[in-house]
Design a protein around this motif. Structure first.
Motif, PDB file in Angstrom:
ATOM      1  N   ASN A   1       0.820  -1.207   0.000  1.00  0.00           N
ATOM      2  CA  ASN A   1       0.000   0.000   0.000  1.00  0.00           C
ATOM      3  C   ASN A   1       0.852   1.254   0.000  1.00  0.00           C
ATOM      4  N   GLN A   2       1.903   1.286   0.806  1.00  0.00           N
ATOM      5  CA  GLN A   2       2.728   2.489   0.866  1.00  0.00           C
ATOM      6  C   GLN A   2       3.380   2.778  -0.477  1.00  0.00           C
ATOM      7  N   ALA A   3       3.852   1.740  -1.152  1.00  0.00           N
ATOM      8  CA  ALA A   3       4.454   1.944  -2.471  1.00  0.00           C
ATOM      9  C   ALA A   3       3.412   2.430  -3.471  1.00  0.00           C
ATOM     10  N   GLU A   4       2.206   1.862  -3.382  1.00  0.00           N
ATOM     11  CA  GLU A   4       1.137   2.289  -4.289  1.00  0.00           C
ATOM     12  C   GLU A   4       0.805   3.758  -4.085  1.00  0.00           C
ATOM     13  N   VAL A   5       0.672   4.159  -2.827  1.00  0.00           N
ATOM     14  CA  VAL A   5       0.354   5.557  -2.517  1.00  0.00           C
ATOM     15  C   VAL A   5       1.471   6.470  -2.997  1.00  0.00           C
ATOM     16  N   ARG A  50       5.214   9.855   1.033  1.00  0.00           N
ATOM     17  CA  ARG A  50       6.017   8.671   1.349  1.00  0.00           C
ATOM     18  C   ARG A  50       5.145   7.432   1.504  1.00  0.00           C
ATOM     19  N   GLY A  51       3.831   7.615   1.411  1.00  0.00           N
ATOM     20  CA  GLY A  51       2.926   6.479   1.439  1.00  0.00           C
ATOM     21  C   GLY A  51       2.153   6.316   2.720  1.00  0.00           C
ATOM     22  N   ASN A  52       2.206   7.291   3.606  1.00  0.00           N
ATOM     23  CA  ASN A  52       1.550   7.171   4.911  1.00  0.00           C
ATOM     24  C   ASN A  52       0.177   7.842   4.891  1.00  0.00           C
ATOM     25  N   LEU A  53      -0.832   7.107   4.453  1.00  0.00           N
ATOM     26  CA  LEU A  53      -2.185   7.656   4.409  1.00  0.00           C
ATOM     27  C   LEU A  53      -3.038   7.232   5.602  1.00  0.00           C
ATOM     28  N   GLU A  97      -9.614   9.151 -10.291  1.00  0.00           N
ATOM     29  CA  GLU A  97      -8.393   9.287  -9.493  1.00  0.00           C
ATOM     30  C   GLU A  97      -8.724   9.601  -8.036  1.00  0.00           C
ATOM     31  N   ARG A  98      -9.741  10.429  -7.821  1.00  0.00           N
ATOM     32  CA  ARG A  98     -10.145  10.749  -6.442  1.00  0.00           C
ATOM     33  C   ARG A  98     -10.633   9.483  -5.727  1.00  0.00           C
ATOM     34  N   ALA A  99     -11.451   8.688  -6.430  1.00  0.00           N
ATOM     35  CA  ALA A  99     -11.933   7.437  -5.841  1.00  0.00           C
ATOM     36  C   ALA A  99     -10.770   6.495  -5.542  1.00  0.00           C
ATOM     37  N   HIS A 100      -9.785   6.474  -6.420  1.00  0.00           N
ATOM     38  CA  HIS A 100      -8.616   5.611  -6.219  1.00  0.00           C
ATOM     39  C   HIS A 100      -7.839   6.045  -4.980  1.00  0.00           C
ATOM     40  N   LEU A 101      -7.675   7.355  -4.806  1.00  0.00           N
ATOM     41  CA  LEU A 101      -6.980   7.863  -3.624  1.00  0.00           C
ATOM     42  C   LEU A 101      -7.722   7.461  -2.353  1.00  0.00           C
ATOM     43  N   LEU A 102      -9.050   7.563  -2.367  1.00  0.00           N
ATOM     44  CA  LEU A 102      -9.836   7.171  -1.196  1.00  0.00           C
ATOM     45  C   LEU A 102      -9.707   5.673  -0.929  1.00  0.00           C
ATOM     46  N   ASN A 103      -9.693   4.874  -1.992  1.00  0.00           N
ATOM     47  CA  ASN A 103      -9.524   3.425  -1.818  1.00  0.00           C
ATOM     48  C   ASN A 103      -8.162   3.108  -1.194  1.00  0.00           C
ATOM     49  N   LEU A 104      -7.129   3.804  -1.640  1.00  0.00           N
ATOM     50  CA  LEU A 104      -5.801   3.594  -1.063  1.00  0.00           C
ATOM     51  C   LEU A 104      -5.778   3.995   0.408  1.00  0.00           C
ATOM     52  N   ALA A 105      -6.478   5.073   0.748  1.00  0.00           N
ATOM     53  CA  ALA A 105      -6.541   5.508   2.145  1.00  0.00           C
ATOM     54  C   ALA A 105      -7.293   4.497   2.997  1.00  0.00           C
ATOM     55  N   HIS A 106      -8.380   3.948   2.471  1.00  0.00           N
ATOM     56  CA  HIS A 106      -9.134   2.933   3.204  1.00  0.00           C
ATOM     57  C   HIS A 106      -8.271   1.693   3.457  1.00  0.00           C
ATOM     58  N   ALA A 107      -7.511   1.311   2.437  1.00  0.00           N
ATOM     59  CA  ALA A 107      -6.628   0.149   2.605  1.00  0.00           C
ATOM     60  C   ALA A 107      -5.554   0.430   3.642  1.00  0.00           C
ATOM     61  N   ALA A 108      -5.042   1.673   3.658  1.00  0.00           N
ATOM     62  CA  ALA A 108      -4.017   2.029   4.644  1.00  0.00           C
ATOM     63  C   ALA A 108      -4.569   1.965   6.058  1.00  0.00           C
ATOM     64  N   GLY A 115      -6.975   0.011   6.950  1.00  0.00           N
ATOM     65  CA  GLY A 115      -7.519  -1.315   7.223  1.00  0.00           C
ATOM     66  C   GLY A 115      -9.021  -1.333   7.194  1.00  0.00           C
ATOM     67  N   SER A 116      -9.651  -0.180   6.874  1.00  0.00           N
ATOM     68  CA  SER A 116     -11.111  -0.126   6.873  1.00  0.00           C
ATOM     69  C   SER A 116     -11.708  -0.854   5.689  1.00  0.00           C
TER      70      SER A 116
END
Length: 294
Positions: free
Chosen positions: A3-7, A57-60, A81-92, A94-95
């Motif tokens: 996840n951090q690398a993806e972000v 640095r990937g810390n969402l 892209e906005r939805a993708h950012l939110l999905n990455l944040a949710h994964a970070a 754990g939600s």
């Protein structure tokens, strides 16, 4: 996926795409790259440079929706892209585990009523796919339309494998480069939405290893919503087709999309679909369920 690398790679790639002029900032003469600097994004998002650097640095984890929205505005993200950012944040956070689909113990099969619905569409190809671009169910016209995909067992009825690993795709997609961009953006979007999908991990790994064209596009981190539009095809039996498509998210099966292709009334492509239907009637285009029947 990490996840951090993806972000990190997503935010960095989006920042590189925005020029100072697009952001309403002076371009200056000492820029080493055309995109924005971290400090400029931080200022546009109204956060400190140190805080934005932490995000990049990937810390969402724990980032508020308001900050995510501010970053999205600063980077001029589109809806996908906005939805993708939110999905990455949710994964970070754990939600995503709360909404993550349960792991299926058996391959998904369409309910017979869904197949009835698909078969009721007789004027155009209609099919169901998942976010990995597996063809899961189809009407007779779709099976004839994608005959090249089904023809090779190596494709495993997967549109992405066909796109990047099967030479027949170069003929089927006259606009191959554009179709390749779309395919990767669909997979990248799915990776953000469902980062724990082992099948997707395996597919991305396979395509990255075997296709330079895929690997380059995957590294671009482009995402998109793929709901409606027009595409050009060349079918070996009926020639050129220009078809409109509509993709419908299936409420009864989250993560799956029902897509229908159709042609403009009175067009050469409409006649081409009629010819395809006639050609399909002479071929063995039965569904897997029908092929397995006694």
């Amino acid at each position: 996926m990490d996840n951090q690398a993806e972000v990190r790679e997503f935010l960095t790639s989006r920042r590189a795409k925005i020029t100072p002029e697009q952001a309403g900032l002076p371009s200056g003469s000492r820029r080493r790259v055309p995109g924005l600097r971290r400090g400029e994004v931080a200022a546009l998002a109204d956060v400190s440079v140190e805080y934005y650097a932490k995000l990049e640095r990937g810390n969402l984890a724990g980032v508020s929706p308001a900050v995510l929205e501010a970053v999205a505005r600063a980077l001029q993200l589109d809806d996908a892209e906005r939805a993708h950012l939110l999905n990455l944040a949710h994964a970070a956070d754990g939600s995503d585990a709360l909404t993550r689909p349960r792991r299926r113990t058996a391959q998904w099969k369409p309910h017979r009523s869904l197949q009835w619905v698909l078969d009721a569409v007789t004027a155009g190809p209609a099919f169901v796919r998942n976010g990995r671009m597996d063809l899961l169910a189809a009407n007779a016209l779709a099976r004839a339309f994608y005959t090249d995909v089904y023809a090779s067992a190596g494709n495993q009825a997967n549109l992405a494998r066909f796109q990047f690993l099967d030479p027949a795709s170069r003929r089927f997609y006259p606009d191959w480069e554009q179709a390749a961009d779309v395919a990767v953006s669909i997979l990248r979007t799915e990776a953000g939405r469902n980062p724990h999908d082992k099948g997707l991990h395996d597919l991305v790994g396979e395509l990255s290893t075997r296709s330079d064209a895929f690997r380059t596009r995957w590294g671009a981190h482009n995402v998109r919503h793929h709901g409606t539009g027009t595409k050009r095809f060349h079918h070996h039996a009926v020639g050129d087709l220009t078809l409109a498509y509509e993709g419908l998210e299936m409420a009864a099966a989250p993560g799956l999309t029902l897509t229908v292709y159709t042609a403009e009334p009175g067009s050469a492509s409409e006649e081409g679909l009629r010819l395809l239907a006639s050609w399909a009637a002479t071929q063995n285009t039965a569904s897997p369920a029908e092929q397995g029947a006694d």
